[in-house]
Design a protein around this motif. Structure first.
Motif, PDB file in Angstrom:
ATOM      1  N   ASN A  66      43.532   2.125  -4.642  1.00  0.00           N
ATOM      2  CA  ASN A  66      43.170   0.709  -4.591  1.00  0.00           C
ATOM      3  C   ASN A  66      43.040   0.262  -3.132  1.00  0.00           C
ATOM      4  OD1 ASN A  66      42.992  -2.066  -4.718  1.00  0.00           O
ATOM      5  ND2 ASN A  66      44.548  -2.282  -6.321  1.00  0.00           N
ATOM      6  N   PRO A  67      41.817  -0.098  -2.661  1.00  0.00           N
ATOM      7  CA  PRO A  67      41.656  -0.503  -1.264  1.00  0.00           C
ATOM      8  C   PRO A  67      42.341  -1.826  -0.931  1.00  0.00           C
ATOM      9  CG  PRO A  67      39.588  -0.787  -2.469  1.00  0.00           C
ATOM     10  CD  PRO A  67      40.541  -0.108  -3.395  1.00  0.00           C
ATOM     11  N   ASN A  68      42.670  -2.621  -1.965  1.00  0.00           N
ATOM     12  CA  ASN A  68      43.334  -3.910  -1.708  1.00  0.00           C
ATOM     13  C   ASN A  68      44.736  -3.750  -1.143  1.00  0.00           C
ATOM     14  OD1 ASN A  68      41.177  -5.475  -2.526  1.00  0.00           O
ATOM     15  ND2 ASN A  68      41.862  -5.609  -4.664  1.00  0.00           N
ATOM     16  N   THR A  69      45.364  -2.591  -1.401  1.00  0.00           N
ATOM     17  CA  THR A  69      46.741  -2.393  -0.899  1.00  0.00           C
ATOM     18  C   THR A  69      46.771  -2.387   0.627  1.00  0.00           C
ATOM     19  OG1 THR A  69      46.437   0.008  -1.094  1.00  0.00           O
ATOM     20  CG2 THR A  69      47.514  -1.120  -2.936  1.00  0.00           C
ATOM     21  N   LYS A  70      45.663  -1.990   1.252  1.00  0.00           N
ATOM     22  CA  LYS A  70      45.597  -1.996   2.725  1.00  0.00           C
ATOM     23  C   LYS A  70      45.002  -3.294   3.264  1.00  0.00           C
ATOM     24  CE  LYS A  70      45.319   3.010   3.349  1.00  0.00           C
ATOM     25  NZ  LYS A  70      44.526   4.139   3.902  1.00  0.00           N
ATOM     26  N   ARG A 127      41.887  18.407 -12.167  1.00  0.00           N
ATOM     27  CA  ARG A 127      43.167  19.134 -12.105  1.00  0.00           C
ATOM     28  C   ARG A 127      44.326  18.259 -12.565  1.00  0.00           C
ATOM     29  NH1 ARG A 127      45.210  20.090  -7.660  1.00  0.00           N
ATOM     30  NH2 ARG A 127      43.797  19.067  -6.195  1.00  0.00           N
ATOM     31  N   GLY A 128      44.041  16.971 -12.857  1.00  0.00           N
ATOM     32  CA  GLY A 128      45.093  16.092 -13.364  1.00  0.00           C
ATOM     33  C   GLY A 128      45.642  15.122 -12.348  1.00  0.00           C
ATOM     34  N   VAL A 129      45.019  15.023 -11.166  1.00  0.00           N
ATOM     35  CA  VAL A 129      45.507  14.104 -10.128  1.00  0.00           C
ATOM     36  C   VAL A 129      44.900  12.728 -10.354  1.00  0.00           C
ATOM     37  CG1 VAL A 129      45.600  13.635  -7.640  1.00  0.00           C
ATOM     38  CG2 VAL A 129      45.702  15.993  -8.476  1.00  0.00           C
ATOM     39  N   TYR A 130      45.740  11.682 -10.339  1.00  0.00           N
ATOM     40  CA  TYR A 130      45.206  10.323 -10.421  1.00  0.00           C
ATOM     41  C   TYR A 130      45.006   9.832  -8.985  1.00  0.00           C
ATOM     42  CZ  TYR A 130      44.279   5.552 -11.729  1.00  0.00           C
ATOM     43  OH  TYR A 130      43.650   4.345 -11.893  1.00  0.00           O
ATOM     44  N   ASN A 131      43.767   9.971  -8.487  1.00  0.00           N
ATOM     45  CA  ASN A 131      43.488   9.692  -7.070  1.00  0.00           C
ATOM     46  C   ASN A 131      42.587   8.483  -6.857  1.00  0.00           C
ATOM     47  OD1 ASN A 131      41.100  10.788  -7.986  1.00  0.00           O
ATOM     48  ND2 ASN A 131      41.326  12.731  -6.889  1.00  0.00           N
ATOM     49  N   LEU A 132      42.604   7.536  -7.811  1.00  0.00           N
ATOM     50  CA  LEU A 132      41.853   6.291  -7.640  1.00  0.00           C
ATOM     51  C   LEU A 132      42.699   5.347  -6.782  1.00  0.00           C
ATOM     52  CD1 LEU A 132      39.206   4.802  -8.724  1.00  0.00           C
ATOM     53  CD2 LEU A 132      40.741   3.687 -10.330  1.00  0.00           C
ATOM     54  N   ASP A 180      54.934   6.301  -4.372  1.00  0.00           N
ATOM     55  CA  ASP A 180      53.573   5.849  -4.672  1.00  0.00           C
ATOM     56  C   ASP A 180      52.543   6.791  -4.062  1.00  0.00           C
ATOM     57  OD1 ASP A 180      54.345   3.547  -6.095  1.00  0.00           O
ATOM     58  OD2 ASP A 180      54.693   2.469  -4.231  1.00  0.00           O
ATOM     59  N   GLU A 181      52.801   7.239  -2.842  1.00  0.00           N
ATOM     60  CA  GLU A 181      51.878   8.153  -2.175  1.00  0.00           C
ATOM     61  C   GLU A 181      51.830   9.502  -2.886  1.00  0.00           C
ATOM     62  OE1 GLU A 181      49.709   7.826   0.377  1.00  0.00           O
ATOM     63  OE2 GLU A 181      50.127   5.689   0.173  1.00  0.00           O
ATOM     64  N   MET A 182      53.003   9.983  -3.316  1.00  0.00           N
ATOM     65  CA  MET A 182      53.072  11.268  -4.016  1.00  0.00           C
ATOM     66  C   MET A 182      52.325  11.232  -5.354  1.00  0.00           C
ATOM     67  SD  MET A 182      54.591  13.464  -2.138  1.00  0.00           S
ATOM     68  CE  MET A 182      55.016  14.774  -3.274  1.00  0.00           C
TER      69      MET A 182
END
Length: 566
Positions: free
Chosen positions: A510-514, A503-508, A528-530
């Motif tokens: 990054n686990p390093n941010t947490k 559908r065009g969502v970039y939902n990859l 960033d969340e949006m």
């Protein structure tokens, strides 16, 4: 022939809880094997040799049922073929599992395989021979018995006794088979002649037999099935706009035959070399003779301590100190600037004719684009420089090893935080405009086709993910133990993520941010969340994917063995 095309999905249901369903599936598989014994036997091979006794028993019932039916129909040769295939499969499985006494042996010899039926009676396990003709699939001709499969595929005469051992970690074996033209009568050769290429032979076929220590070749087989569906979508894209370009978009696929849960035979892709080796063979004639900038051999040398330590120094700046901005700047300074890309020159030096050079570069850009689109949608990871091959005859990209799929790469100790591989040498090979020209156009056309056919792709992917035979997330060691907790949760999550990308969502994410607390003043905000939940246009999605794949901030976080600087 429709049931033949659904063979993997049918095989996956032989372990269904409902007894009536299992009986129906067994009946269908027996009919398919009776109708197309020479082709379907390869697709059912792993069921017959399964490590689980229940599956092996079902496989045995199917083969025996087909043998009885063939004898009733007085097709004795085909019935004998199904009996004899057991010894051929066992020969190949033993070959995959065999470990030479000398640890670093490059080759070894095996005894000639001999069965009650000649090897020429077997259809070779190559994609061309096992795929239904496109004319039958499209309905342009009737599906008469003789027209279902291509008739031009050569047959196997004999297996070369010298088996080559490949140098990769799994130590797979390369098998050479002498081929004869289809329909040619088999002539008896002397024992010595049979082991060599003869004047009447059509040439050689090559296969890779391997035993997987951790992965599962059934995943590779399923991904190839999906890629064949995507190829049909790309070739049949309607409308005049971009039709000419879409016709050049396709995925190079090959046959993957599972002989058991951990062993299989793969069709060898001819004229290919790994991306790393191609970079290693490249050199820049305009650089100073003894400069590190001249030869790709220095860039692609993984054992070079200076290069590894330089990259590790950059990564530690983020992993240990939390300063990603400084780590990125340092990566650009001591890795990318010190070792500039050289792959542009490989195309110049290997395709001397200007037209051939332009065509090869275009083929590389377009094939890289369609693999990028498909790889991102299905969450294909582990795209290190050995898992991407280059066809040295035409410049086309070929991807191998599909074990790390559905974002499994994000769970690695060093998460693979890029949507696909688009490193400096890949961009350099695309010419002066880099990814901004042919590559971007091809990526947009491929993503547009995938998004336009979202419902069809999801309908194909859903049975794959819910396949009770394969667990896409866990290692095979856990599969053997029969652990099944959270299967449906993971399947639903993977389908939701894939649907979002279509559908065009970039939902990859990054686990390093947490995991890693940043000290460079950056913090995750609402925007960033949006960005991870808002759908983009095709052009917007392509722009975001390229930006993430080429970002130094992402590349510096990858595992050193991935070689992000190459």
């Amino acid at each position: 022939h429709l049931f033949y095309t659904a063979l993997p999905q049918l095989v996956a249901r032989v372990g269904h809880r409902d007894r009536v369903t299992v009986d129906i599936v067994k009946s269908i598989l027996t009919r398919v094997l009776t109708k197309f014994p020479a082709q379907a036997m390869w697709g059912l091979a792993w069921l017959k040799h399964s490590q689980k006794s229940e599956r092996a028993a079902v496989g045995e019932d199917i083969f025996r049922g087909a043998q009885r039916q063939l004898r009733v129909l007085e097709k004795m040769k085909m019935a004998d073929l199904l009996v004899c295939c057991r010894s051929l499969f066992k020969f190949l499985i033993d070959l995959a599992k065999f470990q030479p006494k000398k640890a670093h042996a490059r080759s070894f010899k095996v005894r000639e395989w001999k069965g009650e039926v000649a090897l020429t009676e077997f259809v070779p396990p190559v994609q061309a021979a096992l795929s239904i003709s496109s004319s039958v699939r499209s309905g342009s001709i009737s599906s008469g018995n003789n027209e279902i499969f291509p008739a031009f595929v050569p047959r196997m005469r004999n297996i070369c006794p010298v088996i080559e051992v490949m140098s990769s970690k799994a130590r797979p074996k390369k098998v050479t088979v002498f081929a004869v033209p289809a329909g040619q009568k088999h002539h008896q050769h002397s024992s010595h002649e049979a082991k060599q290429l003869q004047p009447g032979d059509a040439g050689e076929m090559h296969f890779l037999v391997k035993q997987e220590a951790k992965g599962d070749l059934r995943k590779d087989a399923r991904v190839q099935d999906l890629n064949n569906v995507i190829n049909r979508l790309l070739s049949g894209s309607g409308g005049c706009q971009g039709r000419r370009q879409r016709r050049r978009l396709h995925l190079r696929t090959f046959s993957v035959i599972c002989l058991s849960e951990d062993c299989g035979i793969l069709e060898w892709v001819p004229n290919t070399d790994s991306f790393r080796n191609v970079v290693s063979k490249s050199y820049n004639p305009q650089a100073a003779p003894h400069s590190v900038r001249r030869r790709g051999k220095r860039i692609a040398n993984f054992s070079d301590p200076l290069l590894r330590n330089s990259f590790q120094k950059c990564q530690d700046m983020y992993v240990k100190n939390g300063n990603l901005l400084k780590a990125s700047a340092l990566f650009n300074e001591i890795c990318l600037n010190q070792y500039p890309p050289v792959m542009y020159w490989w195309f110049v030096q290997n395709f001397l004719d200007p037209h051939a050079w332009f065509e090869a570069r275009t083929a590389f850009s377009l094939s890289a684009a369609v693999w990028s689109a498909v790889g991102h949608v299905i969450g294909l990871g582990d795209r290190h420089s050995e898992n991407i091959l280059i066809d040295t005859s035409c410049g086309e990209c070929v991807h191998v090893d599909f074990d790390c799929i559905f974002d499994k790469g994000l769970n690695l100790p060093r998460p693979e935080v890029v949507p696909f591989r688009l490193t400096p040498n890949m961009v350099d090979a695309m010419g002066p405009t880099g990814w901004e020209g042919t590559y971007r156009g091809g990526l947009a056309a491929a993503m547009g086709t995938l998004r336009d056919n979202r419902d069809m792709l999801l309908s194909v992917l859903e049975p794959f993910l819910k396949d009770p035979v394969i667990d896409w997330k866990r290692q095979r060691a856990q599969q053997k133990q029969g652990k099944s907790g959270g299967e449906n949760v993971e399947a639903k999550r993977s389908i939701k993520v894939t649907e979002g990308r279509l559908r065009g969502v970039y939902n990859l994410r990054n686990p390093n941010t947490k995991k890693i607390r940043r000290t460079d003043g950056y913090s995750v905000n609402h925007e960033d969340e949006m960005a991870h939940i808002l759908p983009l246009s095709v052009e917007g999605q392509v722009h975001r994917m390229i930006a993430e794949a080429t970002s130094s901030e992402n590349l510096v976080q990858l595992y050193v063995g991935w070689m992000p600087w190459v």
